[in-house]
Motif scaffolding. Structure first.
Motif, PDB file in Angstrom:
ATOM      1  N   VAL A 239     -11.949   0.185   7.325  1.00 54.71           N
ATOM      2  CA  VAL A 239     -12.618   0.970   8.371  1.00 54.71           C
ATOM      3  C   VAL A 239     -11.766   0.928   9.637  1.00 54.71           C
ATOM      4  O   VAL A 239     -11.487   1.958  10.265  1.00 54.71           O
ATOM      5  N   PHE A 240     -11.321  -0.276   9.989  1.00 58.90           N
ATOM      6  CA  PHE A 240     -10.576  -0.422  11.250  1.00 58.90           C
ATOM      7  C   PHE A 240      -9.219   0.270  11.192  1.00 58.90           C
ATOM      8  O   PHE A 240      -8.741   0.793  12.190  1.00 58.90           O
ATOM      9  N   GLU A 241      -8.593   0.248  10.035  1.00 61.17           N
ATOM     10  CA  GLU A 241      -7.289   0.912   9.921  1.00 61.17           C
ATOM     11  C   GLU A 241      -7.421   2.403  10.237  1.00 61.17           C
ATOM     12  O   GLU A 241      -6.549   2.987  10.869  1.00 61.17           O
ATOM     13  N   GLU A 242      -8.545   2.999   9.811  1.00 62.04           N
ATOM     14  CA  GLU A 242      -8.761   4.434  10.080  1.00 62.04           C
ATOM     15  C   GLU A 242      -9.013   4.704  11.564  1.00 62.04           C
ATOM     16  O   GLU A 242      -8.935   5.838  12.006  1.00 62.04           O
ATOM     17  N   CYS A 243      -9.363   3.652  12.313  1.00 62.87           N
ATOM     18  CA  CYS A 243      -9.689   3.847  13.737  1.00 62.87           C
ATOM     19  C   CYS A 243      -8.448   3.788  14.632  1.00 62.87           C
ATOM     20  O   CYS A 243      -8.502   4.209  15.783  1.00 62.87           O
ATOM     21  N   ILE A 244      -7.359   3.238  14.098  1.00 68.02           N
ATOM     22  CA  ILE A 244      -6.172   2.993  14.949  1.00 68.02           C
ATOM     23  C   ILE A 244      -5.701   4.253  15.695  1.00 68.02           C
ATOM     24  O   ILE A 244      -5.399   4.180  16.876  1.00 68.02           O
ATOM     25  N   PRO A 245      -5.675   5.444  15.045  1.00 67.69           N
ATOM     26  CA  PRO A 245      -5.162   6.619  15.765  1.00 67.69           C
ATOM     27  C   PRO A 245      -5.912   6.941  17.051  1.00 67.69           C
ATOM     28  O   PRO A 245      -5.336   7.477  17.980  1.00 67.69           O
ATOM     29  N   PHE A 246      -7.199   6.627  17.117  1.00 72.41           N
ATOM     30  CA  PHE A 246      -7.921   6.982  18.349  1.00 72.41           C
ATOM     31  C   PHE A 246      -8.457   5.776  19.118  1.00 72.41           C
ATOM     32  O   PHE A 246      -8.949   5.928  20.232  1.00 72.41           O
ATOM     33  N   ILE A 247      -8.374   4.549  18.526  1.00 71.68           N
ATOM     34  CA  ILE A 247      -8.732   3.338  19.284  1.00 71.68           C
ATOM     35  C   ILE A 247      -7.592   2.321  19.095  1.00 71.68           C
ATOM     36  O   ILE A 247      -7.603   1.528  18.136  1.00 71.68           O
ATOM     37  N   PRO A 248      -6.602   2.309  19.974  1.00 69.60           N
ATOM     38  CA  PRO A 248      -5.439   1.431  19.769  1.00 69.60           C
ATOM     39  C   PRO A 248      -5.825  -0.049  19.687  1.00 69.60           C
ATOM     40  O   PRO A 248      -5.160  -0.831  19.008  1.00 69.60           O
ATOM     41  N   GLU A 249      -6.934  -0.432  20.341  1.00 68.90           N
ATOM     42  CA  GLU A 249      -7.354  -1.840  20.320  1.00 68.90           C
ATOM     43  C   GLU A 249      -7.681  -2.297  18.896  1.00 68.90           C
ATOM     44  O   GLU A 249      -7.651  -3.496  18.603  1.00 68.90           O
ATOM     45  N   ALA A 250      -8.000  -1.343  18.008  1.00 70.95           N
ATOM     46  CA  ALA A 250      -8.309  -1.703  16.616  1.00 70.95           C
ATOM     47  C   ALA A 250      -7.100  -2.403  15.989  1.00 70.95           C
ATOM     48  O   ALA A 250      -7.239  -3.364  15.222  1.00 70.95           O
ATOM     49  N   LYS A 251      -5.903  -1.947  16.340  1.00 65.47           N
ATOM     50  CA  LYS A 251      -4.678  -2.533  15.789  1.00 65.47           C
ATOM     51  C   LYS A 251      -4.533  -3.980  16.276  1.00 65.47           C
ATOM     52  O   LYS A 251      -4.163  -4.886  15.523  1.00 65.47           O
ATOM     53  N   GLU A 252      -4.851  -4.192  17.573  1.00 65.61           N
ATOM     54  CA  GLU A 252      -4.720  -5.549  18.135  1.00 65.61           C
ATOM     55  C   GLU A 252      -5.674  -6.504  17.421  1.00 65.61           C
ATOM     56  O   GLU A 252      -5.325  -7.651  17.141  1.00 65.61           O
TER      57      GLU A 252
END
Ligand code: ADP
Ligand code: YYY
Length: 466
Positions: A239-252
């Motif tokens: 789920v979080f991997e799909e969020c990275i493009p619009f929520i950069p904090e997901a990657k952190e």
């Protein structure tokens, strides 16, 4: 055209076409009788009524083929009619699923739903009443659910229709599907779908609203493990991997997860979790009990991710719950480390994540919650388990008294809890259904001294080393 000056006359003509006639056209009803209408068996709807009861219905296509259940077509539900035919105008809005695209599609649909919710909570819609609508397949194995709204405009303003049109036009495809409700001369309920000019694939049409029976399980229950109560780290991660493009904090946050050791083992000291609704006394108890036991005190979500909490609290539930879920996995590595040195007391852990997610997601009354022993009440196999979980409970009056006494800023969810006794009940029932480990319920109504003594007593009985 206060809202969409660029659309000008084109929009005005379109709106004029969309204003419903006072009756469902006779030709349609005649055609229905001749052509044997079929129930739209693949699309059922669930509407949350003002008293939190749930009404279910399907739409009868007016040119369908196949067997006709005439008794079903004549069926009426006075609750549905009272709500959908209230004076003024009632609209429906459904966010289409993005087919075959897994978490990505779900996240996109959830963000569009959230966007619509935000728009519909602003002017000019403030004068309207908004309720949750769910579109589902009666065969829970085959279907993906779609979320939407019922919007009741008590004044039937043209401004509201224009604003809804504008919302639709502003959405990228697949656009939400909109409709409005209408009675025919005999008082039967119909839904007319809006047809967007110039948009390929947008079909209009008028459909009979046919009440259906409540299914044995709330339609959202089967998909809880892929929408809000993720069963393991791998799924939450996706789920979080799909969020990275619009929520950069997901990657952190994912980087922090990757730094955590795998196959964590608890140390030799006990791990104790304190759970409960807001203002039941968790902070008070955890502080005092950790002093008494010389324990390490931890709070979830852990400080390394709580800096981003506001960002994720404002996201749709699928993303928000994935955030809290990952917070628990990060917390687990701290628990593993600290429990080698001293007992550990934690203010909230997995049970909070699951109980709040279930209670928020499942509309309706407590009996609509997943039944006891459902998989969503099980502790995830790959998450470090505590030795004991205590659930503090206080009666609603005392809890509100404590919230007001505290006088601090309240979160949206806290306000909802205060206002919504049913939600409180659903969170508490979900807590009480948790298994492996289950919760020891503690009556936290008495004064602080008594509650702390009770908690210490239970912990000492359960954890022989203390
Ligand atoms: N047993 C109790 N009796 C009366 N007031 C209490 C008791 N326990 C806590 N409080 C008060 O209630 C409020 C909420 O308690 P708190 O520990 O912050 O709850 P939580 O951490 O569950 O939100 C605080 O003002 C606290 O001092
Ligand atoms: N491990 C956790 C901790 C909190 N949550 C969620 C559940 C609720 O939506 C909020 C409640 O947290 P909040 O900090 O407001 O609660 P308290 O102030 O500690 O009572 O956070 C969670 O899902 N998982």
């Amino acid at each position: 055209m206060a809202y969409f000056p660029r659309l000008g006359n084109y929009m005005l003509r379109f709106l004029e076409r969309m204003r419903p006639s006072s009756q469902v056209p006779a030709v349609r009803r005649q055609a229905a009788a001749v052509n044997a209408p079929d129930l739209a068996r693949d699309r059922f709807f669930l509407l949350e009524l003002p008293d939190a009861g749930l009404a279910h219905f399907t739409l009868c296509g007016d040119y369908g083929e196949g067997g006709t259940d005439w008794s079903a077509l004549a069926a009426r539900d006075p609750r549905l009619e009272a709500f959908l035919l209230a004076p003024g105008r009632t609209y429906s809005l459904c966010v289409p699923a993005v087919p075959g695209s897994g978490y990505r599609g779900r996240i996109l649909a959830a963000r569009l739903h959230q966007h619509l919710l935000q728009q519909l909570s602003r002017d000019p819609f403030r004068q309207c009443e908004l309720r949750r609508l769910l579109c589902y397949s009666p065969d829970s194995r085959s279907g993906i659910t779609e979320k939407g709204f019922i919007l009741w405009d008590p004044h039937d303003c043209l401004e509201i229709q224009r604003a809804l049109q504008g919302l639709l036009f502003a959405c990228e495809t697949p656009r939400p599907q909109m409709g409005m409700f209408k009675a025919d001369h005999s008082g039967l309920l119909w839904q007319r779908l809006w047809e967007l000019p110039g948009v390929v694939g947008d079909k209009g049409g008028t459909f009979r609203v046919v009440p259906t029976e409540e299914p044995p399980l709330h339609p959202l229950v089967p998909e809880l493990p892929i929408t809000v109560v993720f069963p393991n780290l791998e799924e939450t991660r996706k789920v979080f991997e799909e969020c990275i493009p619009f929520i950069p904090e997901a990657k952190e946050i994912l980087n922090l997860v990757d730094k955590c050791p795998k196959n964590l083992q608890k140390g030799r000291f006990p791990v104790i979790v304190i759970e409960g609704l807001d203002a039941t006394g968790k902070t008070t108890v955890t502080e005092k009990v950790s002093k008494a036991l010389r324990a390490v005190f931890l709070k979830s979500p852990p400080p390394c991710v709580s800096q981003w909490r506001k960002i994720f609290d404002d996201e749709p539930t699928i993303i928000r719950r994935a955030y809290y879920s990952l917070g628990n996995y990060i917390m687990a590595s701290e628990i593993a480390k600290q429990s080698t040195q001293a007992p550990v007391i934690i203010d909230r852990y997995w049970h909070s994540t699951a109980a709040y997610a279930i209670a928020t997601e499942i509309s309706g009354l407590p009996h609509h919650l997943p039944p006891a022993h459902h998989s969503v009440y099980q502790w995830p196999q790959d998450l470090l388990r505590p030795d004991i979980v205590l659930l503090l409970t206080v009666n609603p009056e005392e809890r509100i008294h404590r919230i007001l006494g505290r006088g601090m800023h309240k979160t949206k969810e806290e306000i909802e809890l205060e206002n919504n006794e049913l939600f409180r009940e659903k969170v508490e029932i979900s807590y009480q259904r948790m298994e492996n480990p289950s919760c020891h319920t503690v009556d936290a109504n008495p004064n602080r001294k008594v509650v702390i003594a009770t908690v210490l007593n239970i912990i000492r009985k359960h954890c022989a080393s203390l």
